[in-house]
Motif scaffolding. Structure first.
Motif, mmCIF file in Angstrom:
data_model
loop_
_atom_site.group_PDB
_atom_site.id
_atom_site.type_symbol
_atom_site.label_atom_id
_atom_site.label_comp_id
_atom_site.label_asym_id
_atom_site.label_seq_id
_atom_site.Cartn_x
_atom_site.Cartn_y
_atom_site.Cartn_z
ATOM 1 N N LEU B 10 40.325 32.500 18.968
ATOM 2 C CA LEU B 10 40.726 34.535 18.853
ATOM 3 C C LEU B 10 40.682 34.220 17.111
ATOM 4 O O LEU B 10 40.295 35.662 16.672
ATOM 5 C CB LEU B 10 41.860 34.560 18.785
ATOM 6 C CG LEU B 10 42.469 35.583 19.309
ATOM 7 C CD1 LEU B 10 41.815 36.588 20.045
ATOM 8 C CD2 LEU B 10 43.926 35.807 19.617
ATOM 9 N N ARG B 13 37.167 34.532 15.776
ATOM 10 C CA ARG B 13 36.567 36.118 16.565
ATOM 11 C C ARG B 13 37.172 37.507 15.692
ATOM 12 O O ARG B 13 36.827 38.228 15.130
ATOM 13 C CB ARG B 13 36.910 36.152 17.727
ATOM 14 C CG ARG B 13 35.745 35.462 18.138
ATOM 15 C CD ARG B 13 35.863 35.708 20.268
ATOM 16 N NE ARG B 13 37.070 35.030 20.950
ATOM 17 C CZ ARG B 13 37.554 35.564 21.699
ATOM 18 N NH1 ARG B 13 37.049 37.431 22.029
ATOM 19 N NH2 ARG B 13 38.730 35.020 21.762
ATOM 20 N N PRO B 19 36.565 44.284 17.047
ATOM 21 C CA PRO B 19 37.385 44.081 17.850
ATOM 22 C C PRO B 19 38.249 44.171 18.411
ATOM 23 O O PRO B 19 39.604 44.253 18.515
ATOM 24 C CB PRO B 19 36.709 45.820 18.054
ATOM 25 C CG PRO B 19 35.369 45.537 17.797
ATOM 26 C CD PRO B 19 34.796 44.188 17.523
ATOM 27 N N ALA B 20 38.156 43.403 19.902
ATOM 28 C CA ALA B 20 38.684 42.842 21.146
ATOM 29 C C ALA B 20 39.536 41.670 20.751
ATOM 30 O O ALA B 20 40.360 42.104 20.980
ATOM 31 C CB ALA B 20 37.191 42.164 22.274
ATOM 32 N N ALA B 23 42.604 43.441 18.789
ATOM 33 C CA ALA B 23 43.483 44.256 19.726
ATOM 34 C C ALA B 23 43.677 42.750 20.434
ATOM 35 O O ALA B 23 45.279 43.039 20.328
ATOM 36 C CB ALA B 23 41.992 44.742 20.802
ATOM 37 N N ARG B 24 43.185 41.809 20.858
ATOM 38 C CA ARG B 24 44.774 40.249 21.458
ATOM 39 C C ARG B 24 45.201 40.064 20.451
ATOM 40 O O ARG B 24 46.528 40.025 21.010
ATOM 41 C CB ARG B 24 43.066 39.762 21.872
ATOM 42 C CG ARG B 24 44.024 38.500 22.787
ATOM 43 C CD ARG B 24 44.374 39.018 24.384
ATOM 44 N NE ARG B 24 45.761 38.174 24.524
ATOM 45 C CZ ARG B 24 47.069 38.907 25.233
ATOM 46 N NH1 ARG B 24 46.618 40.137 25.226
ATOM 47 N NH2 ARG B 24 47.328 38.058 25.397
ATOM 48 N N SER B 27 48.292 42.329 20.077
ATOM 49 C CA SER B 27 49.380 42.157 21.093
ATOM 50 C C SER B 27 50.426 41.536 21.190
ATOM 51 O O SER B 27 51.539 40.561 21.896
ATOM 52 C CB SER B 27 48.914 41.623 22.555
ATOM 53 O OG SER B 27 47.926 42.873 23.171
ATOM 54 N N ILE B 28 49.736 40.066 20.518
ATOM 55 C CA ILE B 28 49.706 38.036 20.581
ATOM 56 C C ILE B 28 51.292 38.820 19.616
ATOM 57 O O ILE B 28 52.662 38.417 19.177
ATOM 58 C CB ILE B 28 49.095 36.813 20.575
ATOM 59 C CG1 ILE B 28 48.286 37.413 21.319
ATOM 60 C CG2 ILE B 28 49.661 36.151 19.676
ATOM 61 C CD1 ILE B 28 47.469 36.051 21.188
ATOM 62 N N ALA B 35 51.978 30.815 18.761
ATOM 63 C CA ALA B 35 50.626 30.917 18.801
ATOM 64 C C ALA B 35 50.270 32.385 17.566
ATOM 65 O O ALA B 35 49.698 32.686 17.119
ATOM 66 C CB ALA B 35 50.478 32.246 19.778
ATOM 67 N N ARG B 38 50.329 30.505 14.105
ATOM 68 C CA ARG B 38 48.816 29.918 14.396
ATOM 69 C C ARG B 38 47.856 29.977 13.640
ATOM 70 O O ARG B 38 47.426 30.349 13.241
ATOM 71 C CB ARG B 38 49.323 29.265 15.609
ATOM 72 C CG ARG B 38 47.668 28.096 15.261
ATOM 73 C CD ARG B 38 47.803 27.311 16.502
ATOM 74 N NE ARG B 38 48.232 27.363 17.203
ATOM 75 C CZ ARG B 38 48.083 27.793 18.555
ATOM 76 N NH1 ARG B 38 46.607 26.852 19.269
ATOM 77 N NH2 ARG B 38 48.200 27.806 19.949
ATOM 78 N N LEU B 39 48.059 31.750 14.426
ATOM 79 C CA LEU B 39 47.548 33.082 13.950
ATOM 80 C C LEU B 39 47.494 33.552 12.364
ATOM 81 O O LEU B 39 46.702 33.867 11.564
ATOM 82 C CB LEU B 39 47.704 34.196 14.929
ATOM 83 C CG LEU B 39 46.209 35.409 15.231
ATOM 84 C CD1 LEU B 39 45.971 34.757 15.310
ATOM 85 C CD2 LEU B 39 47.480 36.154 16.509
#
Lengths: 142, 320
Positions: B10, B13, B19-20, B23-24, B27-28, B35, B38-39
């Motif tokens: 994720l 990307r 953009p997808a 978007a995800r 939300s996370i 998560a 980590r992001l």
């Protein structure tokens, strides 16, 4: 990645096609809001590719299409476009005036449920909540 | 913990500008857990490039419509734009109808524009608890300009001030007299004041009131301009974009670090406060109940009760 817990369901409530009678979609938006969901509400007359873009950007679980004047006939195209955009996990429901003979076609195209006149608030809310949970589980893992 | 973004993961990307994935990721980030950490870790090296512009003002001043016109102006200047538009959640049910992007529909199919509707989810201050992190994700995804649009703000929703590089406060003509203009509050945080709907009869007077309010201020390096716009007719937009770019040009690395530090500080304070709030208002905790009863019966004073509840909280927290 681990799934996101305890998040409100996100639902796009919109209309496709040429019909602009949006009182019904507003009522549904209010029902879902009052059930604790986050509703992304748009103007009517959305194009299929715009609905796909909105669903992607807003990361919704469910799309609700209100159709009062044969716009439901466009929904199979929407289903196809969602799948092509890798949004196959998003559940789609249709509400409004849908002749019985068309309902089977919509369900065959992948629509989760069709709501007819007289559908009760509780029924709509609990269905949409269930579909949102399904969408979360069906989401591709990141 | 592995900090390098997995290939095709994720974060990778997202950093590639899909953009997808953005978007995800949003939300996370609105949730909690490993998560999120980590992001956030994997986007650290890619932060600080975008100019973050905040738009705030009272309900009906034209924030969303002005943001829409601003997007068009910036697209015309070759910039990509991401927007986080916040609408209120119901304090009763937690639900929300998010309708800001109705005014921005013309940009739906533009791949250089990403728009996300956020619900305030009980957070006061005009944004959502995760707004700063959402802005970071948009920055990391490579958008040139990140717009934060607050809920319709009253007089004290100044949180945006800590998150934005450039702060726009929008007024509509005829709201209040010149005493309103010298009260403390959102007008104070503005880098740029905008009077929107400038075709309305009282627009010039509102501009003059704001200018005379500014004349009373202590001098500073940045002179706050008062601009008139008409977001529907698209007038005043080049001037607004120029002013934003001038202010953004004054950004320094030192200033950006200080802002990041104060955002982090604020986030921690808010989250800690939320824990205390839950303990006192929601959990039926016997020790908390005893402290509340003692306070109510004036057996102890407020300061003592506060130390007791914090001490109790400290003891009951799991070690992490």
């Amino acid at each position: 990645m681990t799934e996101v817990l305890n998040m409100p369901a996100r639902v796009l409530v919109t209309k496709i096609g040429l019909d602009g009678h949006d009182r019904g979609s507003r009522i549904i938006a209010a029902y879902l809001r009052d059930a604790g969901m986050e509703v992304i509400y748009t103007n009517p007359w959305q194009k299929i590719d715009a609905v796909v873009a909105l669903a992607m950007e807003e990361d919704v679980d469910v799309i609700g299409i209100s159709s009062l004047a044969t716009d439901h006939l466009l929904v199979p195209k929407l289903m196809k476009a969602l799948a092509e955009a890798e949004l196959g996990h998003v559940r789609v429901v249709v509400g409004g005036i849908v002749p019985d003979e068309d309902e089977a076609d919509l369900l065959a195209a992948g629509v989760s449920e069709v709501f007819h006149p007289g559908a009760m608030r509780e029924e709509i809310v609990s269905s949409v909540e269930g579909f949102a949970a399904e969408a979360t589980n069906a989401r591709p893992q990141d | 913990m592995n900090d390098t973004p997995e290939k095709n993961g994720l974060a990778a990307r997202l950093l590639a500008g899909q953009p997808a994935a953005l978007a995800r990721a949003i939300s996370i980030i609105e949730g909690e857990g490993e998560a999120v950490t980590r992001l956030l870790k994997s986007i650290q090296p890619n932060l600080g490039r975008a100019v973050v512009v905040g738009f705030t003002g009272p309900p009906g001043a034209g924030k969303s419509t002005l943001v829409n016109a601003f997007i068009a102006e910036m697209r015309g200047r070759g910039k990509t734009v991401a927007v986080a538009a916040v609408d209120p959640s119901s304090p009763i049910t937690g639900g929300a109808v998010l309708g800001d992007r109705i005014r921005m529909a013309e940009h739906t199919m533009d791949s250089g524009v990403y728009i996300r509707s956020l619900a305030s989810r009980g957070h006061l201050g005009g944004l959502s608890a995760s707004a700063a992190r959402v802005a970071d994700l948009m920055d990391a995804a490579g958008y040139d300009v990140v717009v934060l649009e607050t809920v319709g703000a009253g007089q004290s929703e100044v949180e945006m001030a800590e998150m934005a590089d450039v702060r726009i406060v929008i007024s509509a003509p005829g709201l209040g007299d010149d005493v309103q203009a010298i009260k403390a509050g959102i007008l104070e945080i503005a880098d740029i004041l905008v009077v929107n709907k400038d075709d309305l009869p009282l627009a010039n007077r509102t501009v003059r009131q704001l200018q005379s309010m500014l004349a009373l201020r202590a001098p500073s390096d940045w002179k706050v301009p008062v601009l008139s716009t008409n977001a529907v007719e698209r007038t005043g937009l080049p001037e607004l974009a120029d002013a934003i770019e001038s202010k953004a040009a004054l950004r320094t690395i030192k200033g950006a670090r200080a802002a990041l530090s104060s955002r982090t500080r604020r986030l921690l304070a808010q989250t800690a406060a939320k824990h205390v709030e839950d303990l006192i208002l929601r959990d039926q905790n016997p020790t908390a109940e005893a402290i509340i009863t003692a306070l109510q019966q004036a057996d102890i004073d407020l300061r003592t009760a506060t130390s007791k509840i914090l001490k109790h909280m400290h003891e009951s927290l799991p070690d992490e």
